[in-house]
Design a protein around this motif. Structure first.
Motif, PDB file in Angstrom:
ATOM      1  N   UNK A 182      40.596  43.042  41.788  1.00  0.00           N
ATOM      2  CA  UNK A 182      39.688  42.013  41.303  1.00  0.00           C
ATOM      3  C   UNK A 182      40.049  41.386  39.981  1.00  0.00           C
ATOM      4  N   UNK A 183      41.230  41.685  39.441  1.00  0.00           N
ATOM      5  CA  UNK A 183      41.610  41.156  38.126  1.00  0.00           C
ATOM      6  C   UNK A 183      43.008  40.531  38.188  1.00  0.00           C
ATOM      7  N   UNK A 184      43.300  39.830  39.283  1.00  0.00           N
ATOM      8  CA  UNK A 184      44.643  39.274  39.435  1.00  0.00           C
ATOM      9  C   UNK A 184      44.944  38.210  38.387  1.00  0.00           C
ATOM     10  N   UNK A 185      43.947  37.419  38.032  1.00  0.00           N
ATOM     11  CA  UNK A 185      44.167  36.422  36.986  1.00  0.00           C
ATOM     12  C   UNK A 185      44.493  37.059  35.652  1.00  0.00           C
ATOM     13  N   UNK A 374      41.989  38.500  26.058  1.00  0.00           N
ATOM     14  CA  UNK A 374      42.171  38.526  27.510  1.00  0.00           C
ATOM     15  C   UNK A 374      40.910  39.131  28.143  1.00  0.00           C
ATOM     16  N   UNK A 375      39.970  38.323  28.613  1.00  0.00           N
ATOM     17  CA  UNK A 375      38.733  38.871  29.199  1.00  0.00           C
ATOM     18  C   UNK A 375      38.929  39.288  30.659  1.00  0.00           C
ATOM     19  N   UNK A 376      38.208  40.342  31.052  1.00  0.00           N
ATOM     20  CA  UNK A 376      38.171  40.799  32.445  1.00  0.00           C
ATOM     21  C   UNK A 376      36.789  40.500  33.016  1.00  0.00           C
ATOM     22  N   UNK A 377      36.770  39.918  34.223  1.00  0.00           N
ATOM     23  CA  UNK A 377      35.504  39.531  34.834  1.00  0.00           C
ATOM     24  C   UNK A 377      34.846  40.664  35.603  1.00  0.00           C
ATOM     25  N   UNK A 378      33.631  40.389  36.118  1.00  0.00           N
ATOM     26  CA  UNK A 378      32.893  41.361  36.928  1.00  0.00           C
ATOM     27  C   UNK A 378      33.568  41.551  38.290  1.00  0.00           C
ATOM     28  N   UNK A 379      33.380  42.718  38.875  1.00  0.00           N
ATOM     29  CA  UNK A 379      33.950  43.027  40.180  1.00  0.00           C
ATOM     30  C   UNK A 379      32.918  42.748  41.274  1.00  0.00           C
ATOM     31  N   UNK A 380      33.374  42.186  42.362  1.00  0.00           N
ATOM     32  CA  UNK A 380      32.496  41.927  43.504  1.00  0.00           C
ATOM     33  C   UNK A 380      32.439  43.160  44.415  1.00  0.00           C
ATOM     34  N   UNK A 383      35.717  44.225  46.011  1.00  0.00           N
ATOM     35  CA  UNK A 383      36.602  44.962  45.099  1.00  0.00           C
ATOM     36  C   UNK A 383      36.176  46.417  44.974  1.00  0.00           C
ATOM     37  N   UNK A 384      34.877  46.675  44.981  1.00  0.00           N
ATOM     38  CA  UNK A 384      34.386  48.055  44.918  1.00  0.00           C
ATOM     39  C   UNK A 384      34.798  48.828  46.171  1.00  0.00           C
ATOM     40  N   UNK A 385      34.743  48.163  47.336  1.00  0.00           N
ATOM     41  CA  UNK A 385      35.177  48.821  48.571  1.00  0.00           C
ATOM     42  C   UNK A 385      36.670  49.144  48.525  1.00  0.00           C
ATOM     43  N   UNK A 386      37.463  48.283  47.902  1.00  0.00           N
ATOM     44  CA  UNK A 386      38.892  48.572  47.749  1.00  0.00           C
ATOM     45  C   UNK A 386      39.107  49.775  46.838  1.00  0.00           C
ATOM     46  N   UNK A 387      38.277  49.912  45.816  1.00  0.00           N
ATOM     47  CA  UNK A 387      38.365  51.087  44.942  1.00  0.00           C
ATOM     48  C   UNK A 387      38.041  52.369  45.719  1.00  0.00           C
ATOM     49  N   UNK A 388      37.003  52.318  46.581  1.00  0.00           N
ATOM     50  CA  UNK A 388      36.668  53.481  47.401  1.00  0.00           C
ATOM     51  C   UNK A 388      37.796  53.824  48.365  1.00  0.00           C
ATOM     52  N   UNK A 421      28.303  38.929  45.166  1.00  0.00           N
ATOM     53  CA  UNK A 421      27.479  40.064  44.771  1.00  0.00           C
ATOM     54  C   UNK A 421      28.297  40.917  43.793  1.00  0.00           C
ATOM     55  N   UNK A 422      27.946  40.865  42.503  1.00  0.00           N
ATOM     56  CA  UNK A 422      28.706  41.539  41.458  1.00  0.00           C
ATOM     57  C   UNK A 422      28.120  42.922  41.183  1.00  0.00           C
ATOM     58  N   UNK A 423      29.016  43.887  40.970  1.00  0.00           N
ATOM     59  CA  UNK A 423      28.593  45.259  40.674  1.00  0.00           C
ATOM     60  C   UNK A 423      28.221  45.385  39.204  1.00  0.00           C
TER      61      UNK A 423
END
Length: 437
Positions: A182-185, A374-380, A383-388, A421-423
């Protein structure tokens, strides 16, 4: 007139002319004999001798001509009844052969002369030759300068390739794209900073990057990946991971911690200067740093330091300004197009949030005036499912999709905005939930 009479008349003419010429020649020879008997030759004797020679030449020429005429008339008289007239001759090239031209004298051809440039001289002065222009020595110096510049540029290009290959930025890029979700940018922005800085060994300031974001978006995970990669390319002794709550938890020890940190950084940059490498310093939980430590770091990253301190990378990880990042993403998610790429979304995020974050961070401490934000945005939720999925696979469990959706549903989220839907906690609770399986 008959043929016999014509031939006899022509022959008589020839004989009469020959007789006259013989008499003239005999008389000239007698005169020459008389001139020879005289003891001293006179000028008249030489003149008479030349006259005799001319007369002889004329005689032989006329004799030959007369003989040809007699032969021609005899040939015409051989035909009976033919008229005694001659027809004009017409010149043709039929009887000519290449050898016949050799009898004609060759006309000498004039060679074309090249006109020389005339040099005009004054009438009252002597003629002087034009001096040769000598090449200036500055020309050779200019050629030498061009050669030196070419060699320097070539060496710079070679060194650039060597530095990029030494730090294996392509391998680092693959690792970050594979393990940061979720932080490719932000990953592209960080890699751009590293490529620009590591392409050469000579710098006028160290690279200072400050990564900010809410809890659970991957700041510490990003720092661990960078530390592991740099340890593999420059060695353990040139990589420092500094956790404030672990290395200096008590505020009373802040001054001593600052001195120890300064000595440690000085030792590492000197070692890196000897090995011609660039060290990496990672400061996690920078929001808990004491002022004394921040003051020491500000002096170290200032561009007025000596050369070895300019060749270093400082990475600060903190959640300073997380409220601004969260508010911005929730308010602007509805205006963001679903087809917009991650790099474009992050570039817009950086462009809009950098002034706000810099203003807040500079108030916190002047250290951040030297840093790139360098800011990091919220995860959708995806992205949380990819972490799991990543954590379940690492622990050796079967990656059941329904189970992953169930676990992701247990995480708290912000209200849906713009179809996203942001975590609220990102991937921070993923490890704890997987360990409970």
């Amino acid at each position: 007139m008959s043929d016999g009479s014509s031939s006899t008349s022509s022959s008589q003419l020839v004989e009469d002319f020959e007789g006259e010429l013989d008499e003239e020649v005999d008389s000239e020879e007698e005169k020459n004999q008389e001139g020879r008997e005289s003891p001293i030759p006179s000028l008249s004797s030489f003149a008479s001798l030349r006259a005799v020679v001319r007369i002889k030449q004329k005689y032989h020429a006329m004799k030959k001509r007369r003989q040809e005429m007699a032969l021609r008339l005899g040939a015409q008289g051989g035909l009976t009844g033919a008229p005694g007239r001659t027809s004009p001759k017409i010149f043709t090239f039929d009887g000519l052969t290449p050898t016949s031209f050799s009898s004609f004298p060759s006309v000498p051809q004039k060679k074309k002369r090249r006109r020389k440039r005339r040099v005009m001289f004054p009438n009252d002065g002597p003629r002087k030759t034009v001096p040769k222009q000598e090449r200036s020595r500055a020309t050779y110096c200019l050629y030498l300068l061009f050669a030196i510049v070419f060699v320097q540029v070539y060496n710079a290009i070679e060194n650039l390739d060597d530095h990029v290959l030494r730090y294996d930025l392509e391998g680092l890029e693959k690792t970050l794209r594979r393990e940061v979700f979720g932080q490719q940018g932000a990953v592209e922005g960080l890699l751009s900073h590293l490529k620009d800085y590591l392409s050469t060994y000579v710098h006028n300031k160290p690279l200072v990057v400050s990564v900010h974001g809410p809890s659970g978006v991957g700041k510490s995970h990003l720092g661990r990946l960078l530390a592991g990669h740099f340890r593999s390319v420059v060695g353990d002794t040139l990589v420092l991971q500094y956790y404030v709550l672990h290395h200096c938890p008590q505020e009373a020890d802040a001054m001593q911690c600052a001195r120890n940190l300064s000595a440690l950084i000085s030792e590492m940059v000197e070692r890196a200067e000897e090995e011609e490498k660039i060290p990496l310093f990672i400061f996690d939980e920078a929001e808990h740093m004491h002022v004394e430590i921040l003051d020491v770091l500000l002096r170290l990253v200032a561009s007025k330091q000596s050369n070895e301190y300019l060749n270093a990378i400082y990475l600060f990880l903190s959640n300073l300004g997380d409220a601004h990042i969260t508010k911005h993403m929730l308010q602007n998610s509805s205006s963001v197009s679903m087809g917009m790429t991650a790099s474009v979304r992050h570039s817009n995020l950086v462009k809009e949030l950098t002034p706000i974050l810099r203003n807040k961070l500079e108030k916190h401490h002047p250290l951040w005036t030297e840093a790139d934000i360098l800011p990091l945005g919220l995860l959708e939720k995806d992205h949380v499912m990819e972490c799991f999925l990543e954590e379940i696979t690492r622990e050796g469990f079967y990656p059941d999709h329904s189970n992953i959706e169930r676990l992701a549903g247990e995480i708290e989220y912000y209200p849906v905005v713009g179809g996203r839907e942001y975590s609220q906690t990102g991937c921070k609770q993923v490890v704890a939930k997987v360990n409970m399986l």
